[in-house]
Design a protein around this motif. Structure first.
Motif, PDB file in Angstrom:
ATOM      1  N   HIS A 180       0.752  -1.225   0.094  1.00 19.62           N
ATOM      2  CA  HIS A 180      -0.099   0.103  -0.093  1.00 19.62           C
ATOM      3  C   HIS A 180       0.756   1.233   0.106  1.00 19.62           C
ATOM      4  O   HIS A 180       0.753   2.151  -0.821  1.00 19.62           O
ATOM      5  N   SER A 219     -14.609   4.925   9.607  1.00 23.92           N
ATOM      6  CA  SER A 219     -13.958   5.175   8.189  1.00 23.92           C
ATOM      7  C   SER A 219     -12.457   4.306   8.041  1.00 23.92           C
ATOM      8  O   SER A 219     -12.147   3.765   7.104  1.00 23.92           O
ATOM      9  N   LEU A 231     -11.789   1.123   5.582  1.00 30.73           N
ATOM     10  CA  LEU A 231     -10.492   1.062   4.772  1.00 30.73           C
ATOM     11  C   LEU A 231      -9.598  -0.170   5.032  1.00 30.73           C
ATOM     12  O   LEU A 231      -9.147  -1.043   4.294  1.00 30.73           O
ATOM     13  N   GLY A 289     -11.835  -3.469   3.925  1.00 30.99           N
ATOM     14  CA  GLY A 289     -11.722  -3.323   2.563  1.00 30.99           C
ATOM     15  C   GLY A 289     -10.414  -3.617   1.828  1.00 30.99           C
ATOM     16  O   GLY A 289     -10.585  -4.397   0.931  1.00 30.99           O
ATOM     17  N   ALA A 290      -9.371  -3.005   2.410  1.00 30.04           N
ATOM     18  CA  ALA A 290      -8.093  -3.359   1.886  1.00 30.04           C
ATOM     19  C   ALA A 290      -7.526  -4.637   2.059  1.00 30.04           C
ATOM     20  O   ALA A 290      -7.042  -5.210   1.014  1.00 30.04           O
ATOM     21  N   PHE A 321     -14.185  -4.185  -1.299  1.00 31.34           N
ATOM     22  CA  PHE A 321     -13.317  -3.007  -1.155  1.00 31.34           C
ATOM     23  C   PHE A 321     -14.323  -1.840  -1.944  1.00 31.34           C
ATOM     24  O   PHE A 321     -14.279  -0.896  -1.247  1.00 31.34           O
ATOM     25  N   LEU A 322     -14.877  -2.090  -3.039  1.00 30.66           N
ATOM     26  CA  LEU A 322     -15.654  -1.123  -3.731  1.00 30.66           C
ATOM     27  C   LEU A 322     -16.755  -0.699  -2.577  1.00 30.66           C
ATOM     28  O   LEU A 322     -17.044   0.751  -2.533  1.00 30.66           O
ATOM     29  N   PHE A 360     -15.301   1.416   0.284  1.00 32.24           N
ATOM     30  CA  PHE A 360     -15.010   2.705  -0.062  1.00 32.24           C
ATOM     31  C   PHE A 360     -15.968   3.595  -0.482  1.00 32.24           C
ATOM     32  O   PHE A 360     -15.781   4.797  -0.411  1.00 32.24           O
ATOM     33  N   ASN A 361     -16.842   3.141  -0.978  1.00 32.88           N
ATOM     34  CA  ASN A 361     -18.326   3.779  -1.465  1.00 32.88           C
ATOM     35  C   ASN A 361     -18.670   4.473  -0.230  1.00 32.88           C
ATOM     36  O   ASN A 361     -19.069   5.630  -0.140  1.00 32.88           O
ATOM     37  N   ARG A 376     -17.117   5.142   2.525  1.00 33.92           N
ATOM     38  CA  ARG A 376     -16.234   6.399   2.994  1.00 33.92           C
ATOM     39  C   ARG A 376     -16.432   7.537   2.646  1.00 33.92           C
ATOM     40  O   ARG A 376     -16.047   8.804   3.030  1.00 33.92           O
ATOM     41  N   GLU A 377     -16.774   7.744   1.158  1.00 29.78           N
ATOM     42  CA  GLU A 377     -17.130   8.709   0.688  1.00 29.78           C
ATOM     43  C   GLU A 377     -18.315   9.524   1.166  1.00 29.78           C
ATOM     44  O   GLU A 377     -18.166  10.937   1.565  1.00 29.78           O
ATOM     45  N   TYR A 431     -16.722  11.346   4.334  1.00 24.01           N
ATOM     46  CA  TYR A 431     -15.944  12.463   3.668  1.00 24.01           C
ATOM     47  C   TYR A 431     -16.955  13.652   3.465  1.00 24.01           C
ATOM     48  O   TYR A 431     -16.593  14.599   3.801  1.00 24.01           O
TER      49      TYR A 431
END
Lengths: 409, 175
Positions: free
Chosen positions: A35, A124, A128, A131-132, A143-144, A147-148, A150-151, A154
């Motif tokens: 990473h 959050s 990650l 997901g990672a 993972f998608l 991440f979706n 986490r948006e 944000y």
């Protein structure tokens, strides 16, 4: 028995019996599963890892040295770059230590706001990490999904502070802006959508044979090892150490909330993964209670306490506010801090995130020592990887959640 | 201005001063931190007593501080290293501090007690140049091996001394 393809060497080994030799493999920093800038030097016997030597030090930016030159309010922008996956938690930790040093009691509303942003950043961070970890083991969809989601978190950061990635949201004695209705609406949206996403991730992963086979029984950390190696947070809790600073040394408003501390006893990668998934559910529970019971009243302590930075309205429209702002912003002015030192820690997503603060009487710390959880957990890695295969490096690294900026600060 | 208050009576401090006498130099509390300054000759005994007999089994933090030029500091060593210990059953913490001085700052390593001290001691060595005797692998950890200074010392400037620009360059033939 290793095979040597060079004919000359084969001849040389004839008659000498078994000869043991090891390969050296550089894993990272360009490997996709490391990473960031992590580099591992692995000593291999075939595919079995005999010894692993982690190397850190591509990012070193002297964050702790900077802490000796920036004021308590300014340093928050550096603090949230340490663990850039969950910046608000670092801000909470930093100002928690500063306020303990200066003996400032926060307002009830501010305590709740900090709990909310802290738990949001925990979600959050865990999203990650899980997901990672799934991505590294080949599960791209999970993972998608993570991440979706986490948006959306944000979006909350953006609404509350104006910045998506590094909010720099806390101040000594309060926060930058109070929460408004739009922030609460966005938090509501996260509260509604997260449980479904977590269920989907579980459905995708927990019946996936490849995922389970690569996680179960891999990288076992026993309880004794966890205590001896100073592990904290989800990693220690997956090994049966149930210590959680939110429960055992309560800070902010945590005594007001009902939640559980999930733990496991297996201590393998799968247990760490599951503890993180369950912690997100508990964090949602805390946020739900905090939003429901959010106290009214001011978010910042009054400027008569000398230490807090006044908001722009007070600074421009009142004499006291202007003087206070001037005193805090100009160099070599401002109120005295005690000539003393303090250790304060919070439960960050990765474990105990502490600050050892030495003050010399000014607004700039003499020493800001960070107790970084990732740094301590990366030191555990060579113990966990021993006698495993190369493929397990990815699983163990993913389950430890190493953040490189926090490693070498 | 210091809000520090000397501890007159605290069970664990009493036990320590009873066992180690003059090696326990000073004890104080500030906010909720209980701190004990010990002599470096008794460091390992104090820490192993706290770990094995008093129940402070968890080393939660280890770090150093450079007090060169600290205002109004007339006594005490230049560096201090702190060990934050935690008793998980009762959530009690104690901070053990030990002074170490120029020109050859050396402390015994606590690796025999806690494996977790490994990297934290390496970091203190890297940043302050404090050597830990008995550490099996005392190398620089954050800075490159070619680096010769100790960046967190107070006499080291914020912007460095230009070491990074003078690192030896290795060509492809030499590698």
């Amino acid at each position: 028995m290793p095979v040597n393809l060079l004919e000359d060497d084969l001849d040389a080994n004839v008659g000498t019996g078994e000869q043991e030799y090891h390969w050296t493999l550089n894993f990272g920093p360009q490997h996709p599963a490391t990473h960031t800038t992590l580099r591992l030097v692995l000593e291999l016997d075939g595919e079995r890892i005999v010894k692993a030597t982690p190397h850190i030090g591509y990012l070193h930016s002297g964050f702790e040295k900077l802490g000796e030159h920036l004021t308590f309010n300014q340093y928050v922008t550096v603090a949230d770059r340490k663990n850039y996956i969950s910046p608000p938690m670092n801000e909470v930790a930093w100002h928690h230590a500063v306020e303990k040093l200066l003996d400032i009691e926060l307002t009830p509303r501010c305590k709740y706001i900090r709990v909310i942003i802290g738990e949001l950043s925990r979600i959050s961070d865990h999203l990650l990490c899980t997901g990672a970890a799934a991505l590294d083991l080949g599960a791209f969809t999970a993972f998608l999904f993570a991440f979706n989601l986490r948006e959306l978190i944000y979006d909350i950061y953006e609404q509350m502070s104006g910045y998506r990635f590094h909010p720099g949201y806390t101040r000594v004695g309060g926060v930058l802006y109070d929460f408004d209705d739009k922030v609460l609406q966005r938090i509501e949206r996260v509260l509604q959508q997260t449980p479904k996403v977590l269920k989907d991730m579980e459905k995708l992963l927990f019946r996936n044979r490849i995922f389970l086979e690569r996680m179960r029984g891999v990288g076992v950390l026993t309880k004794e090892m966890a205590i001896n190696l100073s592990c904290s947070g989800p990693i220690a809790r997956a090994s049966g150490v149930t210590y959680d600073l939110r429960k055992d040394e309560p800070y902010l408003a945590y005594p007001d909330f009902k939640f559980q501390v999930p733990y496991a006893t297996e201590g393998d990668c799968y247990a760490r993964f599951q503890v993180r998934m369950e912690e997100m559910v508990q964090s949602l529970e805390i946020i739900r209670q905090a939003v429901k019971n959010l106290p009214s009243g001011p978010a910042n302590v009054p400027i008569s306490e000398k230490f807090p930075l006044p908001d722009k309205g007070t600074a421009y429209n009142s004499m006291e506010g202007l003087i206070q702002h001037f005193e805090l912003i100009m160099p070599n002015r401002g109120p005295d801090s005690p000539r003393d030192e303090v250790y304060a820690a919070v439960e960050s997503p990765n474990g105990e995130l502490g600050y050892y603060l030495v003050a010399d009487g000014s607004q700039v710390a003499w020493r800001t020592r960070t107790r970084p959880p990732s740094f301590i957990h990366f030191a555990v890695f060579p113990h966990l990887i021993k006698d495993h295969l190369i493929a397990d490096v990815v699983a163990i690294l993913g389950s430890l959640s190493i953040i490189a900026a926090e490693l070498d600060r | 201005m210091s809000a520090e208050t000397p501890v007159t009576s605290h069970p664990i401090v009493d036990q320590l001063s009873e066992r180690f006498g003059a090696s326990v130099i000073r004890s104080s509390t500030f906010r909720d931190n209980l701190r004990v300054l010990v002599d470096h000759s008794a460091l390992i005994e104090v820490l192993s007593f706290l770990k094995n007999d008093a129940g402070y089994t968890f080393l939660s933090e280890l770090g150093g501080t450079d007090y060169l030029g600290y205002p109004d500091r007339k006594e005490g060593a230049r560096f201090e290293v702190h060990y934050v210990l935690l008793k998980q059953e009762t959530s009690e913490r104690i901070i053990i501090k030990v002074g170490v001085d120029d020109p050859d700052p050396t402390l015994p390593s606590v690796m025999s007690l806690w494996g977790g001290a490994d990297w934290m001691e390496r970091e203190v060595f890297d940043m302050y140049g404090i050597r830990f005797e008995g550490h099996p692998d005392l190398r620089r950890i954050l800075m490159p091996d070619e680096f010769t200074s100790y960046p967190l010392r107070k006499d080291y400037p914020l912007r460095g001394r230009g070491e990074r620009h003078n690192f030896p360059k290795i060509t492809r033939e030499q590698s």
